[in-house]
Motif scaffolding. Structure first.
Motif, short mmCIF file in Angstrom:
data_model
loop_
_atom_site.label_atom_id
_atom_site.label_comp_id
_atom_site.label_asym_id
_atom_site.label_seq_id
_atom_site.Cartn_x
_atom_site.Cartn_y
_atom_site.Cartn_z
N HIS A 118 -0.23 14.11 0.16
CA HIS A 118 0.49 12.94 -0.35
C HIS A 118 1.64 12.58 0.59
N ARG B 184 2.46 1.56 -3.57
CA ARG B 184 1.48 2.03 -4.55
C ARG B 184 1.18 3.52 -4.36
N HIS B 185 1.20 3.95 -3.12
CA HIS B 185 0.99 5.37 -2.86
C HIS B 185 2.15 6.20 -3.40
N GLU C 181 2.05 6.39 -7.23
CA GLU C 181 0.82 6.73 -7.91
C GLU C 181 1.08 7.79 -8.98
N GLU D 254 0.83 -1.20 0.00
CA GLU D 254 0.00 0.00 0.00
C GLU D 254 0.87 1.26 0.00
N ARG E 29 0.41 11.16 3.93
CA ARG E 29 -0.04 9.77 3.79
C ARG E 29 1.16 8.83 3.69
N ALA E 30 2.22 9.25 2.98
CA ALA E 30 3.43 8.43 2.89
C ALA E 30 4.02 8.21 4.28
N TYR F 172 7.75 9.70 -7.99
CA TYR F 172 7.85 8.86 -6.80
C TYR F 172 9.07 9.20 -5.96
#
Length: 388
Positions: A353, A312-313, A316, A309, A356-357, A322
């Motif tokens: 973003h 993928r984050h 994205e 997960e 969340r990482a 990335y």
């Protein structure tokens, strides 16, 4: 540990309480990796004190950059150098990449670490170039990498994608380069999600047709191909491709979405790894492969599946950015003292973003010192004006 106020992706904020303990080893330990060959594509650390402009050449903190490579080697991983994770073609020019290759290869010799380095054509100036110029650029870089003592990774070339008129131009160019190589190389197929300029590589927008050309390149000189790195984010395509490889030619997964299942393998075989996500996951990835070395596939998946997960984050769309999340996690983990990137790419992802990482990395226990990671994340939130 006190809670952080994090921005939510859809707006607003929420409270997040960091975990208290890490779940990964802070220092390298254990036996060498046996069942899989694993490279981490490593990022470069920018020099935050350099007085440069957006038009300047990259300013690299060489001490911190090499220290990060020693960290990866200490866990038994190989280093894939001067690849796209190192901002090759996105802030790091050929002069900087050449210096990075020379320094890292020398460091690898002193540490006894495995290293493979990217060979491309990015010294060519902007504009159109014929195939002879593209081939000569590849040869120049190949000579430098081989002289450094590193293994060569023949990277996909923007210039070749622009110059080639069809599959025959790819076949001729790569056949020439493989004849020139003194040792077996790794061929890299990088999809357009990582670099839009590589659309239609191998002479076709149709991936089935492109695959046939790619396999023809390998079949012509299998003795000069150690392996292939496939970065298409398509697990089914990679499985089908690796089953058609000549004996002795490895498949190194570059799929940052499906790496646990591809490395674990199936009844038809498995993939080795050359991955950008193994920059932040280095210690955990090494531990997982050691579990796999003992034949414990379920244990291997148990360690790596929860990281998908996060990966993928980070990857994205737009996937090519990335690297921003990778460097954020390196800062939070204490591998560098700042969140600054070559070319100012720390601004390439939004605060939600990045938050969340951080949250996903903390939840899998990725930070050796969760309190330090939380403190640094709080500092970043303060800079953005998030109210406590």
């Amino acid at each position: 540990m006190s809670a952080l106020i994090l921005p939510a992706p859809g707006g607003g904020t929420f409270e997040y309480t960091p975990r208290a303990e890490p779940s990964v080893p802070a220092t390298g330990a254990g036996s060498p990796l046996v069942s899989r060959t694993v490279f981490s594509a490593a990022h470069v650390v920018a020099d935050p004190y350099a007085d440069i402009s957006p038009d300047s050449a990259a300013a690299v903190d060489w001490d911190a950059t090499l220290a990060f490579r020693r960290h990866l080697w200490s866990h038994g991983l190989g280093v894939a150098e001067a690849m796209d994770t190192a901002q090759r073609g996105m802030g790091l020019d050929w002069a900087g990449a050449a210096e990075l290759i020379r320094r890292s290869a020398a460091e690898a010799r002193s540490q006894g670490g495995a290293i493979a380095c990217g060979v491309g054509t990015d010294q060519l100036p902007p504009g159109e170039h014929d195939l002879a110029a593209v081939t000569a650029a590849y040869e120049e870089q190949l000579a430098l990498v081989e002289a450094s003592g590193a293994q060569a990774v023949l990277m996909a070339s923007r210039a070749l994608a622009a110059a080639a008129e069809g599959p025959e131009d790819y076949l001729a160019t790569y056949d020439h380069l493989l004849r020139q190589a003194s040792e077996p190389v790794i061929l890299h197929w990088l999809g357009p999600m990582f670099d839009p300029a590589l659309e239609g590589y191998w002479g076709s927008d149709d991936l089935d047709t492109a695959t046939e050309t790619f396999l023809e390149v390998i079949a012509a000189r299998p003795d000069k191909v150690d392996g292939i790195k496939v970065s298409l984010l398509d697990a089914g395509r990679e499985k089908a491709l690796r089953r058609r490889l000549p004996d002795g030619v490895r498949c190194y997964t570059g799929d940052d979405f499906h790496y646990p299942e591809l490395i674990a393998g199936d009844e038809h075989g498995f993939s080795h790894a050359l991955l950008g996500i193994f920059d932040p996951l280095g210690p955990l990835a090494a531990e997982a492969v050691r579990v796999l070395d003992k034949g414990d596939t379920a244990g291997f998946r148990g360690l790596l599946d929860p990281t998908v997960e996060l990966s993928r984050h980070l990857f994205e769309p737009p996937t090519r950015f990335y690297k921003t999340g990778v460097v954020l996690l390196a800062w939070l983990a204490g591998h560098q003292s700042h969140f600054t990137m070559v070319g100012g790419l720390q601004s390439a992802r939004s605060l939600p973003h990045l938050a969340r990482a951080y949250q996903l990395a903390d939840q899998v226990g990725l930070f050796p010192d969760p309190a330090r990671a939380a403190s640094r994340m709080r500092t970043l939130l303060d800079v953005y004006g998030v109210a406590r």
